[in-house]
Design an enzyme around this catalytic site. Structure first.
Site, PDB file in Angstrom:
ATOM      1  N   GLU A   3      -4.748  -1.171  10.107  1.00 30.86           N
ATOM      2  CA  GLU A   3      -5.254  -1.231   8.844  1.00 30.86           C
ATOM      3  C   GLU A   3      -6.206  -2.227   8.642  1.00 30.86           C
ATOM      4  OE1 GLU A   3      -1.593  -2.413   6.893  1.00 30.86           O
ATOM      5  OE2 GLU A   3      -0.785  -3.876   7.806  1.00 30.86           O
ATOM      6  N   CYS A   7       0.059   6.337   7.477  1.00 33.46           N
ATOM      7  CA  CYS A   7       1.297   6.022   6.053  1.00 33.46           C
ATOM      8  C   CYS A   7       0.276   5.376   4.461  1.00 33.46           C
ATOM      9  CB  CYS A   7       2.043   5.296   6.638  1.00 33.46           C
ATOM     10  SG  CYS A   7       1.361   3.472   7.004  1.00 33.46           S
ATOM     11  N   ARG A  14       8.280  -0.214   3.511  1.00 35.84           N
ATOM     12  CA  ARG A  14       8.457  -2.062   3.000  1.00 35.84           C
ATOM     13  C   ARG A  14       9.062  -2.762   2.845  1.00 35.84           C
ATOM     14  NH1 ARG A  14       4.767   2.367   0.350  1.00 35.84           N
ATOM     15  NH2 ARG A  14       2.289   1.306   1.335  1.00 35.84           N
ATOM     16  N   ARG A  43      -8.687  -2.877  -2.805  1.00 33.06           N
ATOM     17  CA  ARG A  43      -8.032  -1.529  -3.431  1.00 33.06           C
ATOM     18  C   ARG A  43      -7.594  -2.010  -4.931  1.00 33.06           C
ATOM     19  NH1 ARG A  43      -2.621  -2.235   1.237  1.00 33.06           N
ATOM     20  NH2 ARG A  43      -1.635  -0.853  -0.532  1.00 33.06           N
ATOM     21  N   ASN A  93      -4.372   2.556   3.199  1.00 35.91           N
ATOM     22  CA  ASN A  93      -4.755   1.724   1.945  1.00 35.91           C
ATOM     23  C   ASN A  93      -5.583   0.281   2.385  1.00 35.91           C
ATOM     24  OD1 ASN A  93      -3.013   3.585   1.155  1.00 35.91           O
ATOM     25  ND2 ASN A  93      -1.080   2.206   0.707  1.00 35.91           N
TER      26      ASN A  93
END
Ligand code: PEP
Ligand code: MG
Length: 588
Positions: free
Chosen positions: A435, A506, A298, A469, A458
């Site tokens: 995502e 991931c 990241r 989230r 996520n």
């Protein structure tokens, strides 16, 4: 003793003194002391009032010297209040008559006075209500253990209790001192939670109003396995949890023993287990935990941990450091994923206030609107690509144009480097994160234009089920076992397999042993995991067969309630790989 429940996000148990961060304006709990302790409380009170008065006197003198008499007079009012015998009597009152602590007496008395000033008909008094708040904080600073508003003040072991922490504040935490985190806001995949997990700090989020109930210096217990915070524990509980903390360390050690064994299922399928990192320094631990490379770097944390936008050379140095540490193992660099909750201090002008920042100009959208920023990073990635096996991937791709534009920018940078005679890997693999539901549903089309996919559950979960989230109030609605999420993951894996494109996952799900069987059953053969969770995932992988996982995935996919599906997954993994019990009293 009080127990508060939250969401467990990073395992482990810690017992230490609380450090309440940024709690300057929160109420101090009303605590009584035995009457024999009252004289000591009065003494603390007098000392604090005296110290605060000395501070104000020094500020007044400095102000007079620098800015003149008129402004210095403001502090004469403060000093007058602090030295006023009537006010001092009034603060002492509750300590003497109700046996409350000195800090509560200061808090309650100054608060009541400020409220009466606010309601006063004379403007002179109304204008001074905020001075009383100021005075209250100043006196309290001398009564509670530490200055309350800066994490830098945490200079000995403690548990950070906060209403919220930003990812950059979490990244800046001193791991030597922070024994655990207890956060009122947030959900399982909020970035603060992810980082706490990555740093190996036991953490519970979604605790509601814990920061209001705890005072700096009080002993608390954080149980990151069960998601509990216990304030002012009694002696028996303390003893029990100190034992639990020891056992949880032993358990982690025993899992570590198998960390270098192959991640192979009982029927011989090899599963690639990679690590997720925020900083190159995490790589050593990831490898020690058994990671076969890094599946998600990241890179936005370079920005979040800095007071300025990192230059191309600084970025190159970080990537080169990561590649060196990996020593030939693969590195997947994700381009900057800033915005929404990841707001750097050092890049002013990049962000605007947005009504829905998670649906706003974040991530790849931000990069495509700020090509200088994007190209600087891509140049650094490309230059580093000569040092070892590197892949690059773009986050939050939601439509084909974004992918094509991103690839075009990459192509431009490659041409510039070629023109300048700078070496780079011309066959650099280019991938994208899946995502956003639109990308998942269009996976077949995307698979024709990339070398690999990485599924970021996520965000995929939050956008599929419309649940922020990081919002603790609706955290129970955020579920990786939701049939819609399961279906999207299944379809993405199928599309990738059909096109011969590699696919990894991931999101935090990859590091949650309750989901390992489901993910293998859905066809995933590569998982990128928060390093401390690698041993427990590998343990599940080594204990199951693919056929068993496929059966479970079919059963879970047929259940229509996320809760039931999750229970099914949990029960199955607990049956196949029993959890070591830390031996704490059941039902607490
Ligand atoms: C994800 O969304 O699953 C992901 C891995 O990216 P991040 O957590 O950094 O948003
Ligand atoms: Mg994401």
């Amino acid at each position: 003793m009080q127990t508060q429940r939250g969401i467990p996000v990073s395992p482990g148990v810690a017992v230490a003194r609380a450090f309440v961060f940024d709690a300057g304006d929160r109420p101090i709990p009303r605590r009584q002391v035995p009457s024999a302790e009252t004289p000591a409380q009065i003494q603390r009170l007098e000392t604090a009032l005296g110290a605060a008065a000395e501070e104000v006197e020094a500020i007044r003198d400095r102000t007079r010297a620098r800015l003149g008499d008129e402004l210095a007079r403001i502090f004469d009012f403060h000093l007058g209040m602090l030295r006023d015998p009537a006010l001092r009597d009034r603060v002492r009152g509750p300590v003497e008559s109700e046996n409350v602590t000195a800090e509560y007496a200061v808090h309650a008395t100054f608060r009541a006075l400020a409220e009466s000033f606010e309601a006063h008909e004379e403007p002179f008094f109304r204008e001074r209500a905020s001075d009383l708040d100021d005075l209250r904080r100043r006196v309290l600073k001398h009564l509670v253990d530490q200055p309350r508003s800066t994490l830098a003040a945490l200079d000995r072991p403690g548990i950070v209790v906060a209403h919220d922490l930003t990812p950059s504040q979490t990244a800046a935490l001193d791991r030597r001192h922070v024994k655990a985190l207890a956060i009122d806001a947030g959900g399982k995949t909020s970035h603060t939670a992810i980082l706490a997990h990555a740093l190996g700090i036991p953490a519970v989020v979604g605790l509601g109003d814990l920061a209001e109930r705890v005072t700096t210096g009080e002993t608390i217990i954080i149980d990151g396995d069960r998601g509990e915070a216990i304030v002012a524990p009694d002696a028996a509980t303390l003893l029990e949890y100190r034992g639990a903390a020891r056992r949880s360390k032993e358990q982690a050690r025993s899992l570590l023993e198998s960390r270098q064994l192959p991640a192979e299922t009982r029927d011989g399928a090899t599963i690639e287990i990679l690590g997720n990192i925020e900083f190159p320094s995490e790589i050593d631990e990831a490898l020690a935990m058994g990671a076969m490379g890094v599946g998600l770097y990241r890179t936005e944390y370079l920005f979040l941990a800095s007071h300025h936008a990192p230059t191309e050379q600084e970025q190159y140095d970080a990537y080169a450091d990561a590649i060196r540490r990996l020593d030939g193992k693969p590195l997947t660099i994700r381009t900057i994923d800033l915005g929404a909750d990841k707001m750097p201090e050092g890049v002013p002008g990049l962000f605007r206030d947005e009504r829905n920042p998670f649906l706003g100009c974040r991530s790849i959208r931000l990069c495509l609107q700020h090509l200088d920023l994007f190209k600087t990073q891509l140049r650094a990635v490309l230059r580093a690509s000569t040092l070892g096996p590197v892949r690059v991937m773009f986050p939050l791709i939601s439509n084909m144009m974004e992918l094509r534009q991103s690839r075009m920018v990459l192509q431009d940078v490659m041409e510039d480097l070629d023109d300048a005679g700078v070496a780079f890997d011309h066959d650099l693999q280019v991938g994208m994160m899946i995502e956003v539901p639109s990308a998942a549903l269009q996976a077949e089309a995307f698979a024709k234009e990339v070398d690999f996919f990485s599924i970021g559950t996520n965000d995929l979960i939050q956008y599929t089920v419309a649940v922020d989230r990081g919002n603790e109030r609706i955290a129970s609605l955020y579920s990786g076992a939701h049939p819609a999420v399961v279906r999207l993951v299944r379809e993405v894996v199928r599309a990738a397999d059909r096109a011969g494109v590699s696919v990894s996952l991931c999101g935090e799900m990859a590091g949650d042993r309750e989901f390992t069987m489901l993910l293998l059953g859905l066809g995933l053969r590569s998982l990128s995991v928060t390093p401390p969770a690698i041993p427990s995932v590998k343990q599940v992988v080594r204990s199951v067969s693919l056929a068993q996982c496929q059966r479970l995935a079919r059963r879970a996919g047929a259940v229509d309630s996320p809760r039931e599906a999750h229970t099914l997954l949990r029960e199955e993994v607990d049956r196949v790989v029993p959890r070591h019990s830390a031996g704490r009293t059941a039902g607490r």
